[in-house]
Scaffold this motif. Structure first.
Motif, PDB file in Angstrom:
ATOM      1  N   TYR A 148      55.643  27.185  55.393  1.00 24.85           N
ATOM      2  CA  TYR A 148      56.143  28.190  56.450  1.00 24.85           C
ATOM      3  C   TYR A 148      57.595  28.840  56.313  1.00 24.85           C
ATOM      4  O   TYR A 148      58.062  29.545  57.123  1.00 24.85           O
ATOM      5  N   ASP A 149      57.925  28.893  55.200  1.00 21.06           N
ATOM      6  CA  ASP A 149      59.233  29.103  54.869  1.00 21.06           C
ATOM      7  C   ASP A 149      60.399  29.005  55.629  1.00 21.06           C
ATOM      8  O   ASP A 149      61.076  29.836  55.997  1.00 21.06           O
ATOM      9  N   LEU A 150      60.558  27.651  56.096  1.00 21.37           N
ATOM     10  CA  LEU A 150      61.238  27.297  57.081  1.00 21.37           C
ATOM     11  C   LEU A 150      62.695  27.418  56.424  1.00 21.37           C
ATOM     12  O   LEU A 150      63.741  27.628  57.300  1.00 21.37           O
ATOM     13  N   GLU A 151      62.546  27.208  55.095  1.00 21.97           N
ATOM     14  CA  GLU A 151      64.143  27.577  54.449  1.00 21.97           C
ATOM     15  C   GLU A 151      65.016  28.669  54.791  1.00 21.97           C
ATOM     16  O   GLU A 151      65.921  28.674  54.839  1.00 21.97           O
ATOM     17  N   ALA A 152      63.984  29.688  54.647  1.00 23.42           N
ATOM     18  CA  ALA A 152      64.850  30.945  55.141  1.00 23.42           C
ATOM     19  C   ALA A 152      64.850  31.628  56.407  1.00 23.42           C
ATOM     20  O   ALA A 152      65.278  32.642  56.923  1.00 23.42           O
ATOM     21  N   ALA A 153      64.387  30.589  57.548  1.00 29.44           N
ATOM     22  CA  ALA A 153      64.458  31.081  58.862  1.00 29.44           C
ATOM     23  C   ALA A 153      65.707  30.982  59.588  1.00 29.44           C
ATOM     24  O   ALA A 153      66.334  29.988  59.329  1.00 29.44           O
ATOM     25  N   PRO A 154      66.024  32.141  60.155  1.00 29.97           N
ATOM     26  CA  PRO A 154      67.315  32.130  61.092  1.00 29.97           C
ATOM     27  C   PRO A 154      67.266  31.065  61.843  1.00 29.97           C
ATOM     28  O   PRO A 154      66.430  30.660  62.755  1.00 29.97           O
ATOM     29  N   GLY A 155      68.464  30.315  61.990  1.00 20.02           N
ATOM     30  CA  GLY A 155      68.615  29.215  63.074  1.00 20.02           C
ATOM     31  C   GLY A 155      68.391  27.980  62.795  1.00 20.02           C
ATOM     32  O   GLY A 155      68.647  26.783  63.426  1.00 20.02           O
ATOM     33  N   PHE A 156      67.903  27.613  61.625  1.00 23.38           N
ATOM     34  CA  PHE A 156      67.522  26.165  61.074  1.00 23.38           C
ATOM     35  C   PHE A 156      68.328  25.857  60.017  1.00 23.38           C
ATOM     36  O   PHE A 156      68.498  26.750  59.233  1.00 23.38           O
ATOM     37  N   THR A 157      68.732  24.672  59.820  1.00 20.75           N
ATOM     38  CA  THR A 157      69.697  24.059  58.892  1.00 20.75           C
ATOM     39  C   THR A 157      68.967  22.896  58.298  1.00 20.75           C
ATOM     40  O   THR A 157      68.040  22.294  58.981  1.00 20.75           O
ATOM     41  N   ASP A 158      69.384  22.315  57.253  1.00 30.19           N
ATOM     42  CA  ASP A 158      69.064  20.761  56.813  1.00 30.19           C
ATOM     43  C   ASP A 158      67.745  20.805  56.490  1.00 30.19           C
ATOM     44  O   ASP A 158      66.843  19.853  57.083  1.00 30.19           O
ATOM     45  N   VAL A 159      67.075  21.775  55.858  1.00 34.49           N
ATOM     46  CA  VAL A 159      65.591  21.458  55.932  1.00 34.49           C
ATOM     47  C   VAL A 159      65.142  20.758  54.711  1.00 34.49           C
ATOM     48  O   VAL A 159      65.691  20.829  53.721  1.00 34.49           O
ATOM     49  N   GLU A 160      64.178  20.036  55.162  1.00 37.34           N
ATOM     50  CA  GLU A 160      63.850  18.776  54.141  1.00 37.34           C
ATOM     51  C   GLU A 160      62.287  19.079  53.959  1.00 37.34           C
ATOM     52  O   GLU A 160      61.633  19.292  54.768  1.00 37.34           O
ATOM     53  N   LEU A 161      61.681  18.755  52.620  1.00 39.55           N
ATOM     54  CA  LEU A 161      60.351  18.819  52.274  1.00 39.55           C
ATOM     55  C   LEU A 161      60.078  17.225  51.914  1.00 39.55           C
ATOM     56  O   LEU A 161      60.657  16.822  50.884  1.00 39.55           O
ATOM     57  N   ARG A 162      59.161  16.749  52.450  1.00 40.73           N
ATOM     58  CA  ARG A 162      58.588  15.318  52.119  1.00 40.73           C
ATOM     59  C   ARG A 162      57.184  15.195  52.086  1.00 40.73           C
ATOM     60  O   ARG A 162      56.481  15.890  52.765  1.00 40.73           O
ATOM     61  N   ARG A 163      56.790  14.729  50.824  1.00 34.48           N
ATOM     62  CA  ARG A 163      55.263  14.341  50.696  1.00 34.48           C
ATOM     63  C   ARG A 163      54.975  13.207  50.238  1.00 34.48           C
ATOM     64  O   ARG A 163      55.702  12.272  49.582  1.00 34.48           O
ATOM     65  N   PHE A 164      53.770  12.644  50.933  1.00 36.23           N
ATOM     66  CA  PHE A 164      53.433  11.083  50.878  1.00 36.23           C
ATOM     67  C   PHE A 164      52.189  11.226  50.421  1.00 36.23           C
ATOM     68  O   PHE A 164      51.123  11.404  50.964  1.00 36.23           O
ATOM     69  N   PRO A 165      51.815  11.082  48.725  1.00 32.39           N
ATOM     70  CA  PRO A 165      50.410  10.896  48.488  1.00 32.39           C
ATOM     71  C   PRO A 165      49.699   9.736  48.883  1.00 32.39           C
ATOM     72  O   PRO A 165      50.246   8.448  49.016  1.00 32.39           O
ATOM     73  N   VAL A 166      48.397   9.904  49.148  1.00 33.10           N
ATOM     74  CA  VAL A 166      47.618   8.941  49.807  1.00 33.10           C
ATOM     75  C   VAL A 166      46.231   9.215  49.686  1.00 33.10           C
ATOM     76  O   VAL A 166      45.573  10.293  49.512  1.00 33.10           O
ATOM     77  N   ASP A 167      45.300   8.150  49.186  1.00 30.64           N
ATOM     78  CA  ASP A 167      43.831   8.271  49.000  1.00 30.64           C
ATOM     79  C   ASP A 167      43.133   7.918  50.269  1.00 30.64           C
ATOM     80  O   ASP A 167      43.419   6.943  50.779  1.00 30.64           O
ATOM     81  N   TYR A 168      42.334   8.790  50.705  1.00 32.22           N
ATOM     82  CA  TYR A 168      41.291   8.479  51.677  1.00 32.22           C
ATOM     83  C   TYR A 168      39.865   8.199  51.341  1.00 32.22           C
ATOM     84  O   TYR A 168      39.334   9.204  50.694  1.00 32.22           O
ATOM     85  N   ARG A 169      39.380   7.080  51.767  1.00 31.23           N
ATOM     86  CA  ARG A 169      37.737   6.869  51.136  1.00 31.23           C
ATOM     87  C   ARG A 169      37.136   6.927  52.535  1.00 31.23           C
ATOM     88  O   ARG A 169      37.189   6.441  53.314  1.00 31.23           O
ATOM     89  N   TYR A 170      35.867   7.721  52.257  1.00 35.54           N
ATOM     90  CA  TYR A 170      34.809   7.957  53.286  1.00 35.54           C
ATOM     91  C   TYR A 170      33.336   7.871  52.819  1.00 35.54           C
ATOM     92  O   TYR A 170      33.035   7.963  51.569  1.00 35.54           O
ATOM     93  N   ASP A 171      32.715   6.977  53.592  1.00 37.19           N
ATOM     94  CA  ASP A 171      31.283   7.320  53.467  1.00 37.19           C
ATOM     95  C   ASP A 171      30.702   8.843  53.971  1.00 37.19           C
ATOM     96  O   ASP A 171      31.682   9.249  54.512  1.00 37.19           O
TER      97      ASP A 171
END
Length: 229
Positions: free
Chosen positions: A129-152
């Motif tokens: 969402y291009d939050l890094e360039a949005a006016p009024g927001f600071t200290d933007v962090e991007l975090r990713r958490f890989p996980v596998d889901y198994r389904y029948d």
């Protein structure tokens, strides 16, 4: 539910009456949670009084021209915005995905041809969402958490049946797609299960800090939360 259990004051907003009906049943024992049936895209609130706004896989429904400005006006100075976004990425084996793509190409006319999944290390370094360039927001962090889901087969079809692009299919196309997907999953050699790999949320978060940011220990217990469902 975890936020309600911690005693936070929560306002949850959703345009779907069915979704709110489910939430109302699940949250009936939590007087600190208020549920509101409204279109967030046009909803108005006079005061900027939220410490935290969370949108889980729903922010893309808001108008890109003003969605970040709208949520910024709802946050107190130094309030937090957490945007949760899930992405299907390439896992240890892409056999099921490749076979499933042929099903989608047959039954979903909007499926891009030869779609391929990216690996986790191929994803862009910025949020959706291009939050890094949005006016009024600071200290933007991007975090990713890989996980596998198994389904029948039943679990997987119950999941994709909630996705908006699947719900938008004509009944005959949806039934045809689900029948083919079921056959593919049940044909899998390992107990008839499909695996989906995702870099789990949050996609990105930004702190609105025009008056400076708060210490982390104070951010951990927000008084007012807004959930955009």
């Amino acid at each position: 539910m975890p936020l309600a259990k911690r005693g936070y004051q929560v306002l949850a907003v959703d345009i779907g009456a069915e979704m709110l009906s489910v939430a109302r049943r699940n949250l009936a024992s939590y007087p600190n949670v208020e549920l509101l049936h409204a279109d967030v895209g046009v909803w108005r609130r006079p005061a900027a009084d939220f410490d935290l706004i969370v949108s889980a896989t729903a922010f893309h429904w808001l108008d890109p021209a003003n969605r970040l400005a709208r949520v910024a006006r709802l946050l107190r100075p130094a309030g937090l915005l957490a945007l949760i976004h899930t992405v299907h990425i390439a896992g240890p084996s892409d056999a099921f995905f490749s076979e499933a793509q042929r099903c989608y190409e047959r039954w979903d006319p909007d499926t891009p041809p030869d779609l391929r999944l990216l690996r986790l290390d191929q994803l862009p370094d910025v949020g959706q969402y291009d939050l890094e360039a949005a006016p009024g927001f600071t200290d933007v962090e991007l975090r990713r958490f890989p996980v596998d889901y198994r389904y029948d087969a039943d679990q997987y079809l119950d999941l994709v049946a909630t996705f908006s692009n699947h719900r938008a299919l004509s009944p005959i196309n949806r039934e045809g797609l689900f029948a083919r997907l079921r056959r593919r999953i049940e044909a899998e050699s390992e107990r008839g299960r499909a695996t989906a790999a995702c870099p789990q949320p949050p996609d990105g978060g930004g702190r609105r800090g025009r008056r400076g940011t708060r210490p982390a220990d104070r951010v951990a217990a927000p008084r007012w939360l807004l959930l955009l469902l």
